[in-house]
Design an enzyme around this catalytic site. Structure first.
Site, mmCIF file in Angstrom:
data_model
loop_
_atom_site.group_PDB
_atom_site.id
_atom_site.type_symbol
_atom_site.label_atom_id
_atom_site.label_comp_id
_atom_site.label_asym_id
_atom_site.label_seq_id
_atom_site.Cartn_x
_atom_site.Cartn_y
_atom_site.Cartn_z
ATOM 1 N N ASP A 43 1.442 -7.669 2.285
ATOM 2 C CA ASP A 43 1.478 -6.228 2.012
ATOM 3 C C ASP A 43 2.925 -5.751 1.805
ATOM 4 O O ASP A 43 3.483 -5.059 2.644
ATOM 5 C CB ASP A 43 0.813 -5.490 3.185
ATOM 6 N N HIS B 216 0.827 -1.221 0.000
ATOM 7 C CA HIS B 216 0.000 0.000 0.000
ATOM 8 C C HIS B 216 0.859 1.268 0.000
ATOM 9 O O HIS B 216 0.359 2.344 -0.319
ATOM 10 C CB HIS B 216 -1.064 -0.019 1.119
ATOM 11 N N SER C 209 4.054 2.191 8.442
ATOM 12 C CA SER C 209 3.876 1.211 7.384
ATOM 13 C C SER C 209 5.178 1.032 6.635
ATOM 14 O O SER C 209 5.807 2.008 6.235
ATOM 15 C CB SER C 209 2.799 1.662 6.412
HETATM 16 N N1 ARG Z 1 -4.675 0.489 7.695
HETATM 17 C C1 ARG Z 1 -3.423 0.556 7.022
HETATM 18 C C2 ARG Z 1 -2.835 1.966 7.212
HETATM 19 O O1 ARG Z 1 -3.320 2.695 7.989
HETATM 20 C C3 ARG Z 1 -3.511 0.174 5.584
HETATM 21 C C4 ARG Z 1 -4.180 1.159 4.693
HETATM 22 C C5 ARG Z 1 -4.250 0.827 3.241
HETATM 23 N N2 ARG Z 1 -5.214 -0.168 2.954
HETATM 24 C C6 ARG Z 1 -6.543 0.036 2.789
HETATM 25 N N3 ARG Z 1 -7.297 -1.016 2.614
HETATM 26 N N4 ARG Z 1 -7.125 1.206 2.774
HETATM 27 O O2 ARG Z 1 -2.358 2.681 6.397
HETATM 28 N N1 GLU Z 2 -1.131 1.269 7.635
HETATM 29 C C1 GLU Z 2 -0.512 2.298 8.399
HETATM 30 C C2 GLU Z 2 0.457 3.141 7.555
HETATM 31 O O1 GLU Z 2 0.334 3.243 6.406
HETATM 32 C C3 GLU Z 2 0.138 1.703 9.594
HETATM 33 C C4 GLU Z 2 -0.924 1.314 10.513
HETATM 34 C C5 GLU Z 2 -1.015 2.246 11.703
HETATM 35 O O2 GLU Z 2 -1.640 3.307 11.624
HETATM 36 O O3 GLU Z 2 -0.430 1.842 12.705
HETATM 37 O O4 GLU Z 2 1.302 3.806 8.047
#
Ligand code: ARG
Ligand code: GLU
Length: 716
Positions: free
Chosen positions: A219, A83, A651
């Site tokens: 991922d 991502h 991330s």
């Molecule tokens: N929750 C993760 C973060 O905060 C992954 C986000 C990307 N994926 C998604 N399905 N929107 O960034």
């Molecule tokens: N998916 C998040 C990012 O892109 C990390 C998840 C979180 O917020 O801890 O940084």
């Protein structure tokens, strides 16, 4: 006796839970190394951060806008999340070569693909510049004077730090401006895609599984840094060569077990761990629910339209993911804070703090009105925050408004041009003008969103606080937001493929006409209204709150002697350490600390769209050809959970074992634990990590790009 009891209580409420904290790497030696060793860490603080020798910090980078990546070979190979690489991969994808959908692996160096605009930044050194910044201050300064003096000093120090070098430098406040640190950085600009799994595996589970454990997505994506012949940053060129890093992480194939030491090294974006009960009250009872409900309305409309056909689905998939991500995060945060009785816990900390300082008359005097000030400030701030959220999450949820408003500077520059003055009109128009037909915008979908957003906005905003032009339009349309929206979408050139094409053919000639376009008029009126009213007021209160937080956090640091205070995340390099850990999401349920490919295939069998994978993965699964990547029970693990304190920006961060070897890539948190941005709880706040053995299995067995492994240092 009484005093003793109070002391015991204060210690308990202030004691940081084990594993809490995002620590500054240059202070590990002074603050954390003992704790880390107690928890199993086998190396020295200097191996984490050193300015004299190569250390781990030389292999941890800011990737693109807001992610982390780690160097995993001596030839500049870097690993991050799928991502995080998403927009670069999408940018390289075409209908004929859809790397997003099919995945991509360079089979030799010449097949590595240049990603224009992508950068990777390393930290060269970190310096405490608090004293230098503070010398610019005079006690007689007003808040505004203080602010501008600090800004000017920071600018000078930054210039000085990068003088005569190819480095950049930035200074950030820590502990709400009680301290300042300088970061000298080196940014590489020739970054190439080496490989990525297909989206169906990189994003496996998509929105259904986002922020959720158990998790089964791989991922990750891989890139390579290229540098000049002198190993320095350079713009893309065929002559550039793979970057020779100062340090790269060895990779462990030994795997992890519950309780093992873990360390996350990366660039967490923002946390607010020292908020008061008043701020948490506002968050739980106003901000989070409002933002969640506004996003939900938008998501429902997008979802319904995206289900209609593939064109709409592709058009809105990235947008949907962005809106859905924090929608889900805020709802988890709110639920977690309520369940944890966060307001009362924060209140108790505030009471304990006052008790702690009450023995000293001068301290008592300093802090006696602090929390009343907080209370008063948040009371005044709350209605403004609501208005601000209605701007950013409601009106600015309408793409047409946000996009039309980007033409405000274009018209301004044109006026200069027409007066014969120096101007940037042509350049700016070229930059602002979209390529047509619109790629990520559908007029009819946006019309639906506009109807829903205007209806909500009008129902919740007093007419006297509205942008003037909206108020007039409402009068003309008898308060009917549907008719008003149709009027805009039927008459605007800005959002219609055919009309926009004509408009951009003669934009300059007929500019006065386009400046009276109803969509442009409304969008600019909204934008300017908020720029002039709510945003400066929000800025004023943000400064007030920052001042109060500065006093509170300083008070905590100076008076609570039995706790170490880490600074809130602010996009700078941090270390969080903890362990591989399971957790109880609710009474009677224990979530195991790892997942395997078995679960991925099981989910795939449900036939749900989010769990689709290409048949190749199931074929490999059926053969059980896991090679050296299996655990000792012959299972192929995908992800694991840890107690590391992380947030957005982490991330792609390397997750490291006690020997400093890479065991995984951080990519998410559990839904129940998203409250950790405000109040970390070691019992159930978990970071989610992709097991590096699955990454290597994908490269080797799935993609057949095992040749890459020969440049890595694998520890068996
Ligand atoms: N929750 C993760 C973060 O905060 C992954 C986000 C990307 N994926 C998604 N399905 N929107 O960034
Ligand atoms: N998916 C998040 C990012 O892109 C990390 C998840 C979180 O917020 O801890 O940084």
């Amino acid at each position: 006796m009484k005093n003793k009891i109070i002391l015991v209580f204060t210690i308990i409420t202030f004691l940081a839970k084990a594993d809490e904290g995002m620590w500054m790497p240059q202070l590990i030696e002074a603050l954390n190394i003992k704790d880390m060793k107690k928890n199993g860490f086998k190396l020295t603080a200097e191996q984490i951060y050193s300015i004299n020798k190569a250390s781990m910090k030389d292999a941890v980078a800011i990737f693109g806008g807001g992610c982390t990546a780690e160097v995993i070979s001596t030839k500049g190979l870097i690993l991050t999340n799928h991502h995080c690489g998403f927009s670069s991969i999408a940018g390289l994808s075409t209908v004929q070569n859809d790397y997003l959908k099919n995945g991509y692996w360079a089979m030799k160096p010449s097949e590595e693909l240049n990603c224009p605009g992508l950068t990777v930044t390393f930290i060269k050194r970190i310096e405490d510049v608090t004293a230098k910044v503070m010398t610019s201050l005079n006690p007689s300064f007003s808040e505004i004077q203080k602010d501008s003096a600090i800004k000017a000093t920071i600018k000078n120090l930054e210039l000085l730090a990068k003088k005569d070098s190819h480095y950049e430098a930035f200074i950030r406040p820590f502990y709400y401006g009680n301290e300042y640190y300088l970061f000298v950085t080196e940014t590489f600009k020739d970054i190439r895609l080496v490989g990525t799994p297909p989206e169906s595996i990189g994003k496996f589970g998509d929105e259904t599984d986002n922020w959720v454990w158990p998790r089964h997505n791989a991922d990750f994506s891989m890139f390579r840094i290229y540098a000049s012949a002198e190993n320095k940053p350079a713009e893309f060129s065929a002559d550039n060569i793979p970057y020779k890093p100062l340090y790269s992480f060895p990779i462990s194939l030994k795997g992890i077990e519950k309780g093992d030491f873990t360390m996350v090294y990366g660039f967490p974006g923002r946390t607010q761990e020292y908020l008061t009960s008043y701020a948490v009250d506002l968050l739980i009872n106003q901000q989070d629910p409002l933002r969640v409900s506004l996003r939900e309305k938008r998501l429902n409309i997008l979802d319904a339209d995206m289900k209609k056909n593939d064109t709409l689905r592709l058009m809105y998939t990235a947008k949907y993911a962005g809106v859905a991500n924090y929608y889900k995060k805020w709802s988890g945060e709110m639920a977690g804070l309520i369940k944890s009785d966060a307001i009362n816990k924060k209140k108790k900390q505030e009471d304990d703090f006052l008790t702690l300082v009450s023995n000293n008359p001068s301290k008592k005097e300093t802090y006696k009105s602090l929390f009343n000030e907080f209370k008063r400030t948040y009371q005044e701030y709350a209605p403004l925050s609501k208005q601000y959220d209605y701007f950013t999450e409601c009106l600015w949820g309408v793409d047409a408004f946000k996009y039309a408003a980007t033409f405000i500077p274009v018209f301004n520059e044109l006026k200069l041009k027409q007066k014969g003055k120096e101007n940037k009109f042509d350049e700016l128009l070229k930059k602002t003008q979209p390529s047509l037909p619109f790629k990520n915008f559908n007029k009819e979908t946006d019309r639906k969103i506009c109807k829903a957003m205007l209806e909500t906005y009008v129902a919740n905003t007093d007419r006297e606080f509205m942008p003037r032009f909206l108020d007039s339009l409402l009068t003309v349309h008898n308060g009917n937001t549907i008719a008003l929206t149709d009027f805009l979408y039927n008459n605007s050139s800005f959002i219609d493929n055919d009309k926009a094409k004509l408009m951009f053919n003669d934009f300059e000639k007929n500019a006065s006409l386009y400046e009276r376009d109803p969509m442009y008029l409304l969008a600019s009126s909204i934008y300017l209204h908020y720029q002039k009213t709510v945003i400066p007021q929000i800025g004023y209160y943000d400064r007030q709150i920052n001042e109060l937080q500065q006093v509170y956090v300083k008070g905590l640091i100076e008076n609570v002697k039995d706790r170490k205070f880490y600074p809130d995340a602010n996009g700078t390099l941090r270390v969080s350490f903890g362990k591989v850990a399971d957790y109880e999401p609710k009474d009677g349920v224990l979530n195991l600390h790892y997942t395997t490919i078995d679960g991925m295939v099981e989910k795939n069998k449900t036939g749900l769209e989010d769990y689709y994978v290409k048949p190749r993965l199931v074929e490999l699964y059926d053969k059980k050809d896991y090679g050296q990547y299996a655990d000792k029970n012959g299972k192929l693990r995908i992800a694991f959970t840890g107690s590391n304190h992380t947030t957005g920006g982490n991330s792609g961060s390397p997750v490291i074992n006690a020997n400093g070897e890479l065991i995984g890539t951080n990519f998410d948190r559990n839904w129940e634990g998203t409250m950790s941005d405000v109040m970390y709880n070691g019992n159930f706040c978990r970071n989610i990590v992709l097991d590096v053995r699955f990454t290597l299995w994908m490269i080797d067995k799935y993609a057949g790009a095992g040749y890459l492994l020969s440049e890595m240092k694998l520890v068996k």
